[in-house]
Design a protein around this motif. Structure first.
Motif, mmCIF file in Angstrom:
data_model
loop_
_atom_site.group_PDB
_atom_site.id
_atom_site.type_symbol
_atom_site.label_atom_id
_atom_site.label_comp_id
_atom_site.label_asym_id
_atom_site.label_seq_id
_atom_site.Cartn_x
_atom_site.Cartn_y
_atom_site.Cartn_z
ATOM 1 N N THR A 1 0.831 -1.198 0.000
ATOM 2 C CA THR A 1 0.000 0.000 0.000
ATOM 3 C C THR A 1 0.870 1.255 0.000
ATOM 4 O O THR A 1 0.615 2.196 -0.754
ATOM 5 N N GLY A 2 1.903 1.270 0.830
ATOM 6 C CA GLY A 2 2.816 2.405 0.868
ATOM 7 C C GLY A 2 3.529 2.616 -0.457
ATOM 8 O O GLY A 2 3.663 3.745 -0.937
ATOM 9 N N GLY A 3 3.983 1.529 -1.065
ATOM 10 C CA GLY A 3 4.638 1.633 -2.374
ATOM 11 C C GLY A 3 3.694 2.161 -3.437
ATOM 12 O O GLY A 3 4.072 3.013 -4.263
ATOM 13 N N ALA A 4 2.461 1.670 -3.426
ATOM 14 C CA ALA A 4 1.479 2.151 -4.412
ATOM 15 C C ALA A 4 1.187 3.637 -4.212
ATOM 16 O O ALA A 4 1.059 4.389 -5.187
ATOM 17 N N LEU A 5 1.120 4.078 -2.955
ATOM 18 C CA LEU A 5 0.868 5.499 -2.697
ATOM 19 C C LEU A 5 2.049 6.366 -3.112
ATOM 20 O O LEU A 5 1.864 7.486 -3.606
ATOM 21 N N MET A 6 3.267 5.865 -2.931
ATOM 22 C CA MET A 6 4.436 6.633 -3.367
ATOM 23 C C MET A 6 4.453 6.781 -4.883
ATOM 24 O O MET A 6 4.722 7.865 -5.415
ATOM 25 N N VAL A 7 4.153 5.703 -5.597
ATOM 26 C CA VAL A 7 4.094 5.776 -7.058
ATOM 27 C C VAL A 7 2.963 6.705 -7.493
ATOM 28 O O VAL A 7 3.133 7.532 -8.395
ATOM 29 N N LEU A 8 1.813 6.609 -6.854
ATOM 30 C CA LEU A 8 0.688 7.485 -7.168
ATOM 31 C C LEU A 8 1.042 8.945 -6.908
ATOM 32 O O LEU A 8 0.673 9.832 -7.696
ATOM 33 N N GLY A 9 1.764 9.215 -5.840
ATOM 34 C CA GLY A 9 2.192 10.576 -5.554
ATOM 35 C C GLY A 9 3.119 11.114 -6.635
ATOM 36 O O GLY A 9 3.004 12.271 -7.047
#
Length: 176
Positions: free
Chosen positions: A120-128
């Motif tokens: 989830t954290g990785g996906a949010l970093m990529v989304l950011g």
């Protein structure tokens, strides 16, 4: 099977992100989308409350660490948003907040012993990062705020369904 620690973390975070994203949309469609998202959040919270009540307790000293991480993340997001707004780059506030929350989920995953928070954290970093590119290449708040907020909300809801076992339960019901 032990219940998840802090079972309402992702649904509530998803609802907050969905609200951020829906606020960038036009009034009519934005209101309908916001209501649908709040309904999903409420449905997840009710399902998790029936299943796990308040969840498993945090390990000793875990509550203080959890609240410290939450407070530091909120403070950093607020300061970054203020600084970006004062230098004329306010459109980067939501994508940067998304990436910062993704970074905060990494130590939280070790504290709660939940590997799904890493993804989830990785996906949010990529989304950011994608949201920052969209913000710099577009005019208005639809892409940097609307798309990032709605997608981040959906990511958190999917993570909640996976981490708490609701997704596996739904998959089992479909196979029957």
């Amino acid at each position: 099977m032990r219940g998840p620690v802090v079972p309402y973390l992702e649904p509530v975070a998803g609802g907050v992100w969905w609200t951020v994203g829906a606020s960038a949309l036009d009034t009519g469609a934005g209101t309908v989308i916001l209501a649908a998202g709040l309904g999903v959040t409420g449905g997840l919270v009710v399902a998790l409350r029936k299943r796990y009540a308040t969840g498993a307790p945090l390990p000793p000293g875990g509550r203080g660490r959890f609240l410290r991480l939450l407070g530091i993340t909120v403070a950093l997001v607020a300061v970054a948003g203020t600084v970006l707004g004062s230098v004329g780059l306010g459109e980067l506030g939501v994508p940067l907040a998304c990436a910062m929350i993704g970074v905060a989920l990494i130590p939280l995953s070790t504290q709660l012993d939940e590997r799904s928070l890493l993804a989830t954290g990785g996906a949010l970093m990529v989304l950011g990062a994608v949201g920052a590119l969209l913000a710099l290449n577009s005019v208005g708040s639809l892409y940097p705020q609307g798309v990032v907020g709605l997608v981040a909300g959906a990511i958190f809801w999917a993570a909640a369904a996976y981490r708490t076992g609701l997704l596996a339960e739904a998959r089992g019901r479909v196979r029957r």
